[in-house]
Structures are given as structure tokens and as C-alpha cells.
Design a protein around this motif. Structure first.
Motif, short mmCIF file in Angstrom:
data_model
loop_
_atom_site.label_atom_id
_atom_site.label_comp_id
_atom_site.label_asym_id
_atom_site.label_seq_id
_atom_site.Cartn_x
_atom_site.Cartn_y
_atom_site.Cartn_z
N ARG A 7 -17.17 -10.79 2.29
CA ARG A 7 -16.66 -9.38 2.10
C ARG A 7 -17.87 -8.80 1.11
NH1 ARG A 7 -12.66 -6.85 3.01
NH2 ARG A 7 -11.44 -5.20 1.98
N ILE A 8 -18.17 -7.55 1.91
CA ILE A 8 -19.12 -6.58 0.82
C ILE A 8 -18.56 -5.17 0.93
CG2 ILE A 8 -21.40 -5.73 1.04
CD1 ILE A 8 -22.25 -8.17 2.94
N LYS A 12 -17.90 -6.31 5.92
CA LYS A 12 -18.14 -7.82 5.95
C LYS A 12 -19.35 -8.09 6.56
CE LYS A 12 -13.22 -8.86 6.72
NZ LYS A 12 -12.45 -9.91 7.26
N ARG A 15 -23.97 -14.67 5.92
CA ARG A 15 -25.08 -15.30 5.40
C ARG A 15 -26.07 -15.99 6.52
NH1 ARG A 15 -21.90 -17.05 0.66
NH2 ARG A 15 -21.84 -15.26 -0.84
#
Length: 82
Positions: A7-8, A12, A15
Motif C-alpha cells: 500500500r502506497i 498500490k 517492490r
């Protein structure tokens, strides 16, 4: 390889491991494309990437002539200094 979405804010993200980034040549920016049900992530290219090679190929194949040559006026031919 399977990875979880993180979550950002309201979005989303994923990485990407360093070896994958290095192998793909990804540094700071990427281009995203959707093709059918696939998300394609590739290194960002500078504007007009590949134009020089494309123009050189057009010149070699004789495909670089003016498309509207008949539209040049006599004024263009006599008054302009090239």
C-alpha cells in the motif's frame, strides 16, 4: 516470481528486487503498458529515442523525399537563400 502488493497512499505498488532492476536496465523511471491482461514494465526511453537510426534507414532506402514537392512555389525557389 510472485510478490505481494504494498500500500502506497491510495495506490498500490510492487517492490522490484535489485537483480531484476539491473537485468532490465531500470534506473529511475519506467514506461507502463497494458497488453491484453498483462502489465508490461520497461525502462523509460528519452524522447525521440531511435529517430536517428530510423532516419538513417529511410535515407539508405531512398524513402526520405518530400511528400509535397509540387507545392513549392517559384518564390520559394528564387527568393530564399539556402
Amino acid at each position: 516470481m510472485k510478490t505481494a502488493l504494498i500500500r502506497i497512499g491510495n495506490s498500490k505498488g510492487i517492490r522490484l528486487p535489485k537483480p531484476i532492476l539491473e537485468q532490465c536496465g531500470i534506473e529511475d523511471e519506467v514506461e507502463l503498458e497494458i497488453e491484453d491482461d498483462r502489465l508490461i514494465v520497461r525502462p523509460a526511453r528519452p524522447p525521440r529515442f531511435g529517430w536517428s537510426e530510423a532516419f538513417a534507414e529511410m535515407s539508405r532506402s531512398g524513402d526520405d523525399s518530400l511528400l509535397d514537392e509540387e507545392s513549392t512555389s517559384s518564390w520559394d525557389k528564387t527568393e530564399w537563400r539556402w
